[in-house]
Design an enzyme around this catalytic site. Structure first.
Site, PDB file in Angstrom:
ATOM      1  N   ARG A  69       0.798  -1.224   0.000  1.00 47.38           N
ATOM      2  CA  ARG A  69       0.000   0.000   0.000  1.00 47.38           C
ATOM      3  C   ARG A  69       0.835   1.281   0.000  1.00 47.38           C
ATOM      4  NH1 ARG A  69      -2.681  -3.884   1.622  1.00 47.38           N
ATOM      5  NH2 ARG A  69      -0.701  -4.398   2.562  1.00 47.38           N
ATOM      6  N   THR A  70       1.813   1.347   0.874  1.00 50.61           N
ATOM      7  CA  THR A  70       2.520   2.626   1.035  1.00 50.61           C
ATOM      8  C   THR A  70       3.247   2.981  -0.263  1.00 50.61           C
ATOM      9  OG1 THR A  70       2.791   2.052   3.346  1.00 50.61           O
ATOM     10  CG2 THR A  70       4.110   3.886   2.537  1.00 50.61           C
ATOM     11  N   HIS A 100       5.136   5.792  11.512  1.00 47.84           N
ATOM     12  CA  HIS A 100       4.639   5.667  10.134  1.00 47.84           C
ATOM     13  C   HIS A 100       3.705   6.855   9.904  1.00 47.84           C
ATOM     14  CE1 HIS A 100       3.476   4.036   6.384  1.00 47.84           C
ATOM     15  NE2 HIS A 100       3.135   2.808   6.728  1.00 47.84           N
ATOM     16  N   LYS A 157      26.594  -4.149  -1.863  1.00 43.37           N
ATOM     17  CA  LYS A 157      28.061  -4.036  -2.009  1.00 43.37           C
ATOM     18  C   LYS A 157      28.674  -3.344  -0.794  1.00 43.37           C
ATOM     19  CE  LYS A 157      27.248  -3.173  -6.886  1.00 43.37           C
ATOM     20  NZ  LYS A 157      27.210  -2.043  -7.827  1.00 43.37           N
ATOM     21  N   ARG A 162      11.346   3.615   3.331  1.00 47.26           N
ATOM     22  CA  ARG A 162      10.991   2.656   4.398  1.00 47.26           C
ATOM     23  C   ARG A 162      12.244   1.878   4.740  1.00 47.26           C
ATOM     24  NH1 ARG A 162       5.828  -1.252   4.461  1.00 47.26           N
ATOM     25  NH2 ARG A 162       4.939   0.763   5.040  1.00 47.26           N
TER      26      ARG A 162
HETATM   27  N1   CP Z   1      -0.137   0.042   5.777  1.00 47.25           N
HETATM   28  C1   CP Z   1       1.059  -0.278   5.259  1.00 47.25           C
HETATM   29  O1   CP Z   1       2.100   0.278   5.620  1.00 47.25           O
HETATM   30  O2   CP Z   1       0.994  -1.257   4.294  1.00 47.25           O
HETATM   31  P1   CP Z   1       2.229  -1.753   3.450  1.00 47.25           P
HETATM   32  O3   CP Z   1       3.188  -2.451   4.399  1.00 47.25           O
HETATM   33  O4   CP Z   1       1.651  -2.703   2.432  1.00 47.25           O
HETATM   34  O5   CP Z   1       2.890  -0.567   2.820  1.00 47.25           O
END
Ligand code: CP
Length: 302
Positions: free
Chosen positions: A51-52, A129, A80, A101
């Site tokens: 999603r993100t 998040h 590397k 991320r």
């Molecule tokens: N909600 C969320 O962070 O989903 P993903 O891990 O799929 O990005």
């Protein structure tokens, strides 16, 4: 001049959050707008995501910008031995904005300190998040008509769940009553309870969901985060601690909505999906509009 990044939800004032939510509403009404011509957004995902990453990429595409990046750091020069410092220094010379991320808590803050372009934290370990939180706030406001004086029941992995940590910090601005439902092993960490104590806010802890579900305006379900456990046996003990079924919703408050950052594993039975309480798929869709608003805000685009 140092650019503004979004690493923690507390990087934003309440006024800035309110403006982003308003802008997200504008994008929901009119999502395709040529606001990012010539702009490049890098998505660096050192951890898996559906999603993100895809909602950020959808947001950039709808705004006429371009995307570069990687979905798996094993295809990058990290394998590397390239450091995060060098990776960010390089990518920030290729892109106008970096969405990152990373599994290590604090990595996004570090990246924001070495980058010459804004960093958006798309999740750093069990820490924060913030863009998930903004889409959660958008979803809560949209379904409840307000953010003020709500009762939120957070369920599941409150120890490792970065989404509940960010959401707690955000909702503490609107006089929220919190119920934390978790097995002993996955209780809300003390630092977040202290955060609420210092603000004089109410919270209640229990391991019994039925004790509090009827009081909730929002039931925020979370997945038990298998990837954060060092001992697989510990995960096995708690992985099915809470499974929400349709039959458990009969005495819920009118208008109660179930949110979940997704992915789900077992914690919401599919018989909930077609109830009026289920909102998690629309919540994920709201991520596109909210991330359009975040990108434009950080890039200073009116
Ligand atoms: N909600 C969320 O962070 O989903 P993903 O891990 O799929 O990005």
């Amino acid at each position: 001049m140092k650019t503004k990044s979004l690493v923690s939800i507390d990087d934003l004032s309440t006024d800035e959050i309110t403006k982003i939510l308003k802008l997200a509403g504008d994008f929901e009404k009119n999502p395709v707008q040529d606001l990012l011509p010539g702009k490049v957004v890098a998505t660096l995902f050192f951890e898996p995501s559906t999603r993100t990453r895809l909602s950020f990429e959808s947001a950039v595409n709808k705004l006429g910008g371009r995307i570069i990046g990687f979905t798996d750091s094993s295809t990058s020069s990290v394998t590397k031995g390239e450091t995060l410092y060098d990776t960010i220094r390089m990518v920030s010379s290729y892109a106008d904005l970096i969405v990152m991320r990373h599994p290590i808590e604090g990595s996004a803050r570090y990246a924001s300190e070495v980058s010459v372009v804004p960093i958006i934290n798309a999740g750093d370990g069990a820490n924060q998040h913030p863009t998930q939180t903004l889409l959660d706030l958008y979803s809560i406001q949209k379904t409840q008509g307000t953010l003020d004086n709500l009762n939120i029941c957070m369920v599941g992995d409150l120890k490792y769940g970065r989404t509940v940590h960010s959401l707690l910090m955000a909702m503490s601005r609107w006089n929220t009553t919190f119920n934390f439902v978790a097995p002993d092993e996955l209780r809300m960490p003390d630092e977040y309870k202290l955060y609420l104590n210092n603000l004089g806010l109410r919270y209640h802890e229990t391991s019994d969901l039925s004790e509090v579900i009827t009081t909730a305006d929002i039931v925020y379900m979370t997945r038990v985060q298998k990837e954060r456990f060092s001992d697989p046996m510990e995960y096995e003990k708690v992985k099915n601690a809470y499974v929400l079924h349709k039959s458990m919703l009969s005495d819920s408050k009118p208008g109660m909505k179930i949110l979940h950052p997704l992915p789900r594993v077992n914690e919401i039975n599919t018989d909930v999906d077609n109830t009026n309480n289920a909102y998690y798929f629309t919540q994920a869709l709201n991520g596109v509009y909210t991330r359009q608003a975040i990108i434009c805000t950080l890039l200073g685009i009116k």
